[in-house]
Scaffold this motif. Structure first.
Motif, mmCIF file in Angstrom:
data_model
loop_
_atom_site.group_PDB
_atom_site.id
_atom_site.type_symbol
_atom_site.label_atom_id
_atom_site.label_comp_id
_atom_site.label_asym_id
_atom_site.label_seq_id
_atom_site.Cartn_x
_atom_site.Cartn_y
_atom_site.Cartn_z
ATOM 1 N N LEU A 164 0.793 -1.120 -0.033
ATOM 2 C CA LEU A 164 -0.102 0.179 0.114
ATOM 3 C C LEU A 164 0.802 0.973 -0.144
ATOM 4 O O LEU A 164 0.407 2.239 -0.632
ATOM 5 C CB LEU A 164 -0.892 0.094 1.345
ATOM 6 N N GLU A 165 2.073 1.129 0.638
ATOM 7 C CA GLU A 165 3.141 2.365 0.615
ATOM 8 C C GLU A 165 3.426 2.790 -0.857
ATOM 9 O O GLU A 165 3.675 3.778 -0.841
ATOM 10 C CB GLU A 165 4.447 1.729 1.197
ATOM 11 N N PRO A 176 -5.973 11.628 -13.518
ATOM 12 C CA PRO A 176 -6.873 10.371 -12.993
ATOM 13 C C PRO A 176 -5.981 9.208 -12.864
ATOM 14 O O PRO A 176 -5.129 9.267 -13.940
ATOM 15 C CB PRO A 176 -8.177 10.198 -13.834
ATOM 16 N N PHE A 177 -5.899 8.257 -12.069
ATOM 17 C CA PHE A 177 -5.472 7.198 -11.778
ATOM 18 C C PHE A 177 -6.217 6.044 -11.699
ATOM 19 O O PHE A 177 -7.226 5.927 -11.231
ATOM 20 C CB PHE A 177 -4.655 7.248 -10.488
ATOM 21 N N ILE A 178 -5.620 4.635 -12.177
ATOM 22 C CA ILE A 178 -6.071 3.518 -11.828
ATOM 23 C C ILE A 178 -4.832 2.845 -11.446
ATOM 24 O O ILE A 178 -3.510 2.939 -11.802
ATOM 25 C CB ILE A 178 -6.752 2.878 -13.028
ATOM 26 N N ASP A 196 -3.076 -11.937 -0.876
ATOM 27 C CA ASP A 196 -3.723 -11.112 0.419
ATOM 28 C C ASP A 196 -3.479 -9.766 0.108
ATOM 29 O O ASP A 196 -4.438 -9.081 0.787
ATOM 30 C CB ASP A 196 -2.950 -11.887 1.398
ATOM 31 N N ASN A 197 -2.351 -9.387 -0.129
ATOM 32 C CA ASN A 197 -2.133 -7.872 -0.306
ATOM 33 C C ASN A 197 -3.272 -7.134 -1.519
ATOM 34 O O ASN A 197 -3.572 -6.159 -1.108
ATOM 35 C CB ASN A 197 -0.690 -7.617 -0.869
ATOM 36 N N ILE A 198 -3.497 -8.132 -2.448
ATOM 37 C CA ILE A 198 -4.620 -7.482 -3.344
ATOM 38 C C ILE A 198 -6.017 -7.256 -2.469
ATOM 39 O O ILE A 198 -6.332 -6.332 -2.713
ATOM 40 C CB ILE A 198 -4.545 -8.347 -4.654
ATOM 41 N N LYS A 199 -5.998 -8.168 -2.004
ATOM 42 C CA LYS A 199 -7.412 -8.239 -1.168
ATOM 43 C C LYS A 199 -7.533 -7.198 -0.095
ATOM 44 O O LYS A 199 -8.458 -6.218 -0.141
ATOM 45 C CB LYS A 199 -7.599 -9.524 -0.480
ATOM 46 N N LYS A 200 -6.272 -6.806 0.447
ATOM 47 C CA LYS A 200 -6.310 -5.571 1.293
ATOM 48 C C LYS A 200 -6.478 -4.256 0.568
ATOM 49 O O LYS A 200 -7.228 -3.371 1.193
ATOM 50 C CB LYS A 200 -5.031 -5.582 2.072
ATOM 51 N N GLY A 221 -10.563 0.195 -0.879
ATOM 52 C CA GLY A 221 -11.700 1.120 -1.737
ATOM 53 C C GLY A 221 -10.802 1.857 -3.060
ATOM 54 O O GLY A 221 -11.234 2.501 -3.788
ATOM 55 N N PHE A 222 -9.518 1.364 -3.080
ATOM 56 C CA PHE A 222 -8.700 1.541 -4.403
ATOM 57 C C PHE A 222 -9.341 1.157 -5.745
ATOM 58 O O PHE A 222 -9.737 0.024 -5.528
ATOM 59 C CB PHE A 222 -7.355 1.373 -4.330
ATOM 60 N N ASN A 223 -9.362 2.039 -6.873
ATOM 61 C CA ASN A 223 -9.683 1.508 -8.128
ATOM 62 C C ASN A 223 -8.347 0.533 -8.673
ATOM 63 O O ASN A 223 -7.424 1.227 -9.090
ATOM 64 C CB ASN A 223 -9.887 2.856 -8.795
ATOM 65 N N VAL A 224 -8.653 -0.750 -8.577
ATOM 66 C CA VAL A 224 -7.329 -1.640 -8.692
ATOM 67 C C VAL A 224 -7.764 -2.543 -9.485
ATOM 68 O O VAL A 224 -8.786 -3.327 -9.539
ATOM 69 C CB VAL A 224 -6.797 -2.146 -7.323
#
Ligand SMILES: Nc1nc2c(ncn2[C@@H]2O[C@H](COP(=O)(O)OP(=O)(O)OP(=O)(O)O)[C@@H](O)[C@H]2O)c(=O)[nH]1
Ligand SMILES: [Mg+2]
Length: 401
Positions: A130-131, A220-222, A235-239, A244-247
């Protein structure tokens, strides 16, 4: 239309770029491989009208695979960054300068968490991916803030000289190099709760808040959660999704391998698809193994490599563009040369039929009479707002169609 790829160093930006463009830009497992930006042509995927009408299309640019149309967009991969880049750390802030031109950015992160804030390998659990997002957003904001601070006296001076001028208009003029839209600047001021505060009284903190909002709304970012093929990523992707990020989970390495195998005729693969087909009967053992691994760790797990999905989302959802098919002959869906569904135009949502005419040819806008929606079989006027995948014929005066 320019799609920028940005992010911390050593996360897979260039791999992502190569996967999109089939270029051969240098990739390496260490920080700061890319120094000068790489530019190339990638594609967004649109359901082509050819299948629906049972015709064979003849694209002037891009290509069509089994009814999936690939429409060219420019892509730029820039140097990676680390904390302090706005002050010159790592490769400095040159990449921020390069990104001024991009319309939308894909922020690539290393979802495995196996590279630290400096892009060096690290053990699982020692670094939170996330960093990676925070580093980029911070560095962008600090950079905008430094520009704002540098210009602030001049901005206030202008405001005093022209008391009827609004701050958003002056900021728009003074920050023109950043490519920010006026309404986005206004939104950033509103959300920073500065609308009712005299700019002469804005503090350093206010300017930083505003800079953050300018970055959030102006560019704008994705997020591409890359290296989704690595087991630690899940696990990281789930977090990240939970936050709430657009990922979009991506494996640029898998996409690059599939595209290369496809270009060599080894497999049939349509970018963005959940699967591929092996075409050559007997493949070397190691190649077969690699393809099976991609199938198991990426396609079956995530539904696709995510690379195509990420670019499509960046253009159609984040940037809010739509694709339209202009034709000159509504019966055969051809142009005057007899090419079938030759073009796909990418235009911002809200574009009218007459504005589209102007993009095709200035004459066509000036002499615009009406447009005809082929699918709906009805005439529409100049102010008709285009829909995604409209097939449209424009009729103009003086015989020009
Ligand atoms: N497992 C895995 N590795 C990847 C993926 N994408 C890139 N890599 C690896 O990550 C390393 C860095 O890739 P690059 O594409 O050079 O990364 P970059 O972000 O452009 O790096 P800089 O230009 O140095 O900032 C290389 O060893 C790639 O093979 C991926 O989807 N999965
Ligand atoms: Mg690179």
């Amino acid at each position: 239309m320019l799609v920028g790829l940005c992010g911390k160093t050593n996360v897979g930006k260039t791999t992502f770029f190569n996967a999109l463009t089939l270029a051969n830009a240098k990739i390496a497992p260490h920080p700061f491989t890319t120094i000068k930006p790489n530019e190339g042509i990638g594609f967004v995927r649109v359901k082509c009208a050819c299948k629906e009408y049972g015709v064979n299309c003849t694209p002037r640019t891009g290509f069509c695979l089994k009814g999936e149309r690939f429409v060219p967009v420019k892509v730029m991969d820039v140097a990676g960054l680390v904390r302090g880049a706005h002050e010159g750390r790592g490769l400095g802030n040159k990449f921020l300068d390069d990104l001024r031109r991009s319309d939308v950015n894909i922020l690539v992160i290393d979802a495995s968490g196996l590279t630290d804030s400096e892009g060096n390998p690290c053990q699982q659990g020692l670094y939170n991916p996330l960093e990676d997002i925070k580093i980029v957003m911070d560095e962008f904001s600090f950079w905008v803030n430094s520009i704002l601070k540098e210009k602030w006296r001049r901005i206030i001076g202008k405001l005093i000289q022209e008391p009827t001028s609004k701050i958003d208009k002056i900021l728009f003029q003074e920050l023109s190099g950043l490519g920010l839209k006026k309404e986005k600047i206004k939104k950033a001021i509103d959300e920073s709760r500065l609308t009712d505060k005299k700019p002469q009284l804005w503090s350093g903190n206010d300017l930083l808040k505003l800079s953050r909002k300018l970055v959030e709304h102006g560019k704008p970012f994705i997020i591409a959660a890359n290296k989704s093929d690595v087991s630690q990523s899940e696990d990281n992707i789930k977090k990240i999704i939970k936050k709430g990020f657009n990922v979009v989970p991506t494996s640029s390495e898998a996409e690059l391998a599939l595209k290369r195998a496809s270009s060599k005729g080894i497999i049939e693969y349509i970018p963005g698809d959940p699967d591929f087909k092996v075409l050559k009967g007997k493949l070397p053992e190691n190649l077969l193994k690699a393809l099976k691994t991609i199938k198991r760790t990426v396609l079956d797990k995530w539904g696709s490599t995510g690379v195509q999905k990420c670019v499509d989302k960046a253009v159609f959802e984040v940037l809010n563009y739509l694709a339209v098919f202009p034709v000159e002959d509504e019966k055969h869906l051809t142009d005057h040369e007899g090419k079938t569904l030759p073009d796909v135009y990418l235009v911002p949502k809200g574009t009218t039929a007459k504005q589209l005419a102007g993009q095709i040819h200035t004459d066509l806008q000036e002499t615009f009479l009406f447009a005809y929606l082929v699918r709906e079989k009805r005439k529409v006027g100049a102010d008709y707002q285009l829909k995604h995948r409209d097939i449209i014929k424009i009729t103009a005066a003086r015989g020009r169609k």
